[in-house]
Design a protein around this motif. Structure first.
Motif, mmCIF file in Angstrom:
data_model
loop_
_atom_site.group_PDB
_atom_site.id
_atom_site.type_symbol
_atom_site.label_atom_id
_atom_site.label_comp_id
_atom_site.label_asym_id
_atom_site.label_seq_id
_atom_site.Cartn_x
_atom_site.Cartn_y
_atom_site.Cartn_z
ATOM 1 N N THR A 49 0.848 -1.202 0.000
ATOM 2 C CA THR A 49 0.000 0.000 0.000
ATOM 3 C C THR A 49 0.879 1.246 0.000
ATOM 4 O O THR A 49 1.942 1.278 0.650
ATOM 5 C CB THR A 49 -0.915 0.004 1.241
ATOM 6 O OG1 THR A 49 -1.716 -1.181 1.208
ATOM 7 C CG2 THR A 49 -1.836 1.228 1.252
ATOM 8 N N GLN A 50 0.396 2.256 -0.727
ATOM 9 C CA GLN A 50 1.090 3.542 -0.809
ATOM 10 C C GLN A 50 0.104 4.635 -0.409
ATOM 11 O O GLN A 50 -0.961 4.762 -1.023
ATOM 12 C CB GLN A 50 1.605 3.737 -2.246
ATOM 13 C CG GLN A 50 2.458 4.962 -2.442
ATOM 14 C CD GLN A 50 3.078 4.967 -3.830
ATOM 15 O OE1 GLN A 50 4.024 4.260 -4.108
ATOM 16 N NE2 GLN A 50 2.513 5.767 -4.711
ATOM 17 N N LEU A 51 0.419 5.405 0.632
ATOM 18 C CA LEU A 51 -0.496 6.441 1.149
ATOM 19 C C LEU A 51 0.212 7.782 1.217
ATOM 20 O O LEU A 51 1.447 7.850 1.377
ATOM 21 C CB LEU A 51 -1.002 6.058 2.554
ATOM 22 C CG LEU A 51 -1.866 4.793 2.671
ATOM 23 C CD1 LEU A 51 -2.208 4.547 4.139
ATOM 24 C CD2 LEU A 51 -3.139 4.903 1.849
ATOM 25 N N ASP A 52 -0.619 8.798 1.107
ATOM 26 C CA ASP A 52 -0.103 10.146 1.348
ATOM 27 C C ASP A 52 0.024 10.384 2.846
ATOM 28 O O ASP A 52 -0.728 9.810 3.653
ATOM 29 C CB ASP A 52 -1.036 11.195 0.745
ATOM 30 C CG ASP A 52 -0.981 11.193 -0.770
ATOM 31 O OD1 ASP A 52 0.069 10.803 -1.313
ATOM 32 O OD2 ASP A 52 -1.985 11.579 -1.414
ATOM 33 N N ASP A 64 -3.020 10.321 5.545
ATOM 34 C CA ASP A 64 -4.128 9.404 5.238
ATOM 35 C C ASP A 64 -4.273 8.362 6.334
ATOM 36 O O ASP A 64 -3.429 8.237 7.231
ATOM 37 C CB ASP A 64 -3.883 8.696 3.905
ATOM 38 C CG ASP A 64 -4.084 9.645 2.728
ATOM 39 O OD1 ASP A 64 -4.620 10.751 2.945
ATOM 40 O OD2 ASP A 64 -3.704 9.259 1.602
ATOM 41 N N LEU A 123 -4.617 4.239 7.299
ATOM 42 C CA LEU A 123 -4.335 2.892 6.820
ATOM 43 C C LEU A 123 -5.309 1.917 7.459
ATOM 44 O O LEU A 123 -5.529 1.954 8.674
ATOM 45 C CB LEU A 123 -2.900 2.482 7.182
ATOM 46 C CG LEU A 123 -2.567 0.998 6.945
ATOM 47 C CD1 LEU A 123 -2.529 0.675 5.449
ATOM 48 C CD2 LEU A 123 -1.245 0.608 7.604
ATOM 49 N N SER A 165 2.535 14.934 -2.341
ATOM 50 C CA SER A 165 1.995 14.363 -1.110
ATOM 51 C C SER A 165 2.436 15.271 0.042
ATOM 52 O O SER A 165 3.642 15.507 0.221
ATOM 53 C CB SER A 165 2.529 12.949 -0.908
ATOM 54 O OG SER A 165 1.984 12.392 0.267
ATOM 55 N N ILE A 186 4.928 5.724 2.593
ATOM 56 C CA ILE A 186 4.318 7.014 2.900
ATOM 57 C C ILE A 186 4.944 8.051 1.967
ATOM 58 O O ILE A 186 6.173 8.191 1.912
ATOM 59 C CB ILE A 186 4.548 7.420 4.373
ATOM 60 C CG1 ILE A 186 4.038 6.306 5.301
ATOM 61 C CG2 ILE A 186 3.840 8.744 4.671
ATOM 62 C CD1 ILE A 186 2.561 5.990 5.137
#
Length: 907
Positions: free
Chosen positions: A206-209, A212, A214, A315, A282
């Motif tokens: 998973t790739q998040l800003d 965000d 999870l 981001s 992140i």
């Protein structure tokens, strides 16, 4: 696998009828081992039955009731399942006590499975149960509160319950019961089937800003139900203010760079642990734009929608602002900033032209892109002609004109039924012609039916694309009619129906009905009712068919354009049977034996036999009589009938006719013809038979024949045999026609032959002549002329040789032949002489081959070796010096040759 202890084992003493347990006490081992027992000496093994049992759990030997035959020495043998190594225990003696026999007693279960048995799903479970007792107990099994699994098997006289591929539903309480006439004993134990944990849902990278939330969830099944733990970068992860974990779910609020890493979810129960891994990235970066969004120029036409992309990578998500020129752009009904940051302008006009700037800003920085918008006049198109009707084979040109902004280039594209036209694959039917910068033509040559459809012209500019279509209708011959159905069948007719095919824009004017049978040359047009089948009809009757013949039918349609492809053939049908109507042709007579009337005809083809059971009726009568004799010939392939009557004289004329019949009845007869009975075999033997010996292998036989009114010969047969043979061994040779002589060849030399001649014809052979005799000549001399010598004087060659002396069994020498030929030719010239010398004139220039052989009444003898003589003068007498040549020298031969050497003028 270790070794047994070497310590001597004590004897076990029991009463007869008592039960006993002999201990194995196996050595250290890994992995599993297999137990067996040896009785007295290897390899006499203890056989397991209802009275004796070897436990594969303990290795012990159990005897439920000891008999006198059990007395002896027992050795426990163990085998490693991996290495196959074996070791033997020290012997254990078993003896009987002498204080009496053990009485009967109730079963005592000595071997049983544990109270709780655990097994992994898919494995094989083996439950053991064995009892001591007198009488020998019987073992039975059952599943308490259920049925035994259908796949379960009983082994070792029911002492082992085996359940292969055990599943969760096989879990439960199992009961083993030992029973004899004195009572029973029961043991119960629980079977528990477990499963290892198994993933139902795993984690994904998973790739998040930054900022965000999870949420990860992992799910697994197993028995017992698995529990979950979480690791981050290999270390346990515990709940914190932002981190929650419950029942396989991990939630992290407002993620930041410190939360990045490799995470693992562990699902485990008491039997195993499984892992699922995923990486959390992140993102934290200032806005940047991809190269494809930088410095764009967008060209549109009036009234179009404009979308200027602005999708910076950043981001956290950046704030987007737009400017036109130096002014911040305000949103209204036509101008909207989309949720992802792009700018949309509806119903573009000239006022929307200009320079646009998009800026993205977040906590880490900012970035911007610039785009230019140009608004042009919309393109218009005109495609002519609008609707066309053509006939197959014609040609046409479609013209496409574009009205467009003069600052833009245009490109033309042609389509057929929405698909681009491939000009290279269309067989030269299509050609694109660029007439002017703003127009293009499509040439369609020799048009086909498949070229009908919607033709489109699309004009492409940098700002827009417009298209127009025209409909092309192609008239052509009709398509194939639908499937042909045979509605009704008789012996000579077939009623058929079909469905019309495509008329290809020209009404069908008529149909043609065709048929094919095994006897026809392909498809043939058949007569129909009505005679002409108009284009609006969908059925007709085929007439004048042959009975009992297999036919296929098809239909061909015609319109003003032409005749189309035929329909698919109908199913094969056979017309009904009928009385035959075609008699045999060419009824005539044939040669036969005396007293025979041979009648022949051409068989009727199967096409005209009209049914099963076809045959012939042969009718005949002597010329001038009334009643007919009739004979039936049952073979449909027959072409001949022979009538024999000893009272019929040769060459008696008969009236003959041949009819036909089948299972439906009798058909017509052929026209009456007159045929004579056979004339019979010859009756007279040849006369004046003479045999003359010509050579060592040839005899000439001649004869005369008395002309007969009957039994005229077709030829003669000569039989000949050696003097020492019987006439039955005679070889035979035939002549044909009126030959009155024959040369026999290939005979043995100096042999007496006997010969007869007889006439023959189709009826048979006549009597033989009186035998005559002739002896072949003796063989020609086998000796070749020897010591050949020659003198060459120009083109004259004087030859001399020693005389040939024949053997006693050879023919006398009558003279000699000199054979000469030019080298390279096959035909020789011959000079005959009775002397042992000769002169040869060589006619032409060249090299000559000369041979000499003796001549006898038995033929030519063996030829001498060849000599090669060159000729330079070609028949002209010259004064060249003579030369003596000797093939084989001796004093006598030289003397002979010198006697021949006289001036050439004396020859």
């Amino acid at each position: 696998l270790g070794n047994f202890s070497g310590r001597t084992r004590s004897a076990v003493s029991v009463r007869e009828g008592q039960g006993v347990v002999l201990m194995c006490s196996p050595p250290l081992h890994s992995p599993e081992i297999i137990y067996s027992w040896v009785f007295n000496e290897f390899p006499s093994f203890v056989a397991e039955d209802s009275r004796r049992f070897i436990s594969q759990e303990t290795g012990n030997l159990y005897i439920s009731k000891v008999q006198t035959s059990d007395v002896g020495s027992y050795i426990c043998l163990v085998k490693n399942t991996v290495t196959n190594a074996r070791v033997l225990s020290p012997p254990t003696p078993l003896t009987l006590r002498n204080d009496g026999v053990m009485g009967e007693y109730e079963p005592k279960i000595e071997v049983h499975f544990p109270y709780t048995v655990t097994a992994a799903r898919g494995t094989t479970v083996k439950l053991e149960c064995f009892a001591l007792g007198n009488p020998v107990p019987t073992i039975s099994w059952r599943k308490v509160n259920g049925h035994n699994p259908s796949k379960a098997r009983l082994r070792k006289s029911q002492a082992v319950l085996e359940i292969p591929n055990v599943q969760l539903e096989d879990s439960g309480m199992y009961e083993c019961k030992a029973e004899n006439s004195r009572g029973r004993n029961v043991f119960r134990g629980q079977l528990q089937v477990y499963t290892f944990p198994h993933w139902v849902e795993k984690l994904n990278d998973t790739q998040l800003d930054s900022g965000d939330q999870l949420r990860w969830e992992c799910k697994a099944t197993g028995k017992p139900r698995p529990t979950y733990r979480w690791l981050k970068n290999g270390a346990p992860l515990w709940p914190q203010s932002r981190i929650e974990m419950f029942n396989g779910v991990l939630m992290i609020q407002s993620v930041n760079v410190s939360d990045a890493g490799m995470y693992q979810c562990l699902a485990e129960n008491k039997y195993g642990t499984i892992y699922a891994s995923a990486e959390l990235k992140i993102l934290a970066s200032a806005p940047t734009f991809p190269l494809n969004q930088m410095k764009k120029t967008i060209i549109v036409t009036k009234g179009q929608e404009v979308v200027i992309e602005c999708k910076p990578q950043a981001s956290p998500k950046p704030t987007i602002t737009w400017k036109k020129g130096d002014k911040v752009l305000r949103e209204n009904k036509r101008i909207t900033i989309l949720p992802h940051g792009s700018l949309r302008i509806l119903n573009a006009s000239k006022s929307d032209e200009g320079r646009y700037l998009c800026q993205g800003v977040n906590v880490f920085g900012s970035a911007e892109i610039i785009a230019s918008v140009s608004v042009k006049e919309p393109t218009r198109i005109e495609l002519t002609p609008k609707k066309i009707e053509l006939t197959v084979g014609e040609s046409i040109v479609l013209s496409c004109k574009a009205l467009h902004d003069s600052t833009m280039d245009v490109t033309f594209y042609w389509t057929l039924n929405g698909q681009p036209i491939d000009f290279e694959k269309e067989g030269g039917h299509f050609e694109s012609i660029k007439a002017q910068a703003s127009s293009a033509d499509l040439m369609i040559r020799n048009i086909l039916l498949v070229h009908a459809g919607r033709y489109g012209c699309r004009v492409q500019t940098a700002a827009d694309a417009v298209s127009d279509e025209t409909e092309l209708l192609v008239r052509g011959p009709p398509g194939p009619p639908g499937v042909v159905i045979v509605e009704e069948i008789t012996d000579t007719t077939a009623t058929l129906s079909w469905s019309p095919g495509a008329d290809n824009h020209s009404p069908i004017s008529l149909y043609n009905l065709q048929a094919r049978s095994p006897f026809s040359l392909g498809w043939q047009t058949v007569k129909t009712v009505p005679d002409l089948i108009s284009g609006d009809m969908e059925s007709a009757m085929a007439v004048e068919l042959n009975p009992w013949v297999e036919y296929e039918f098809r239909v061909v349609a015609t319109n003003k354009i032409g005749t189309g492809d035929p329909s698919a053939p109908s199913r094969v049908i056979r017309t009904n049977e009928a009385v035959p109507k075609t008699p045999p042709a060419n009824v005539s007579g044939r040669s036969g034996r005396r007293h025979e009337l041979v009648i022949a005809w051409e068989p009727v083809s199967e096409e005209f036999q009209s049914g099963e059971g076809f045959g012939y009726i042969v009718a005949f009568r002597p010329n001038g009589t009334r009643g007919w004799k009739e004979k039936m010939v049952t073979s449909s392939d027959a072409s001949k009938f022979i009538y024999r009557d000893e009272s019929v004289p040769p060459l008696t004329p008969f009236e003959v006719k041949v009819g036909v019949y089948n299972n439906k009845g009798d058909g017509p007869f052929s026209p009456i013809v007159v045929i004579c009975s056979a004339e019979g075999e010859p009756t007279a033997a040849p006369i004046d038979v003479k045999a003359t010996s010509l050579s060592v292998s040839e005899i000439l036989v001649a004869w005369k024949h008395i002309k007969e009114s009957l039994g005229r010969p077709q030829g003669f047969e000569v039989g000949y045999w050696k003097d020492m043979q019987q006439e039955e061994a005679a070889e035979k040779v035939k002549t044909e026609g009126n030959e009155s002589s024959i040369l026999l060849t290939g005979l043995e030399g100096n042999t007496l032959y006997h010969l007869t001649v007889r006439a023959y014809n189709a009826a048979g052979y006549g009597p033989p002549s009186t035998a005559v005799h002739a002896a072949t000549k003796k063989s020609p001399p086998s000796q070749a002329p020897g010591n050949i010598m020659w003198i060459q004087d120009g083109s004259h060659v004087s030859l001399g040789w020693e005389p040939v002396r024949p053997l006693a069994n050879e023919s006398d020498v009558m003279g000699y032949k000199v054979l000469f030929r030019q080298e390279g030719q096959s035909n020789s010239q011959v000079i005959e002489t009775q002397k042992t010398s000769a002169v040869v004139l060589l006619p032409d220039v060249g090299v000559y081959i000369i041979e000499v052989c003796a001549v006898s009444e038995g033929g030519d003898g063996t030829a001498s070796p060849q000599i090669r003589v060159p000729s330079f003068s070609g028949g002209k007498v010259t004064s060249a010096q003579s030369t003596l040549h000797v093939l084989s020298t001796s004093s006598s031969s030289v003397t002979l040759l010198l006697a021949l050497m006289v001036p050439s003028t004396s020859w």
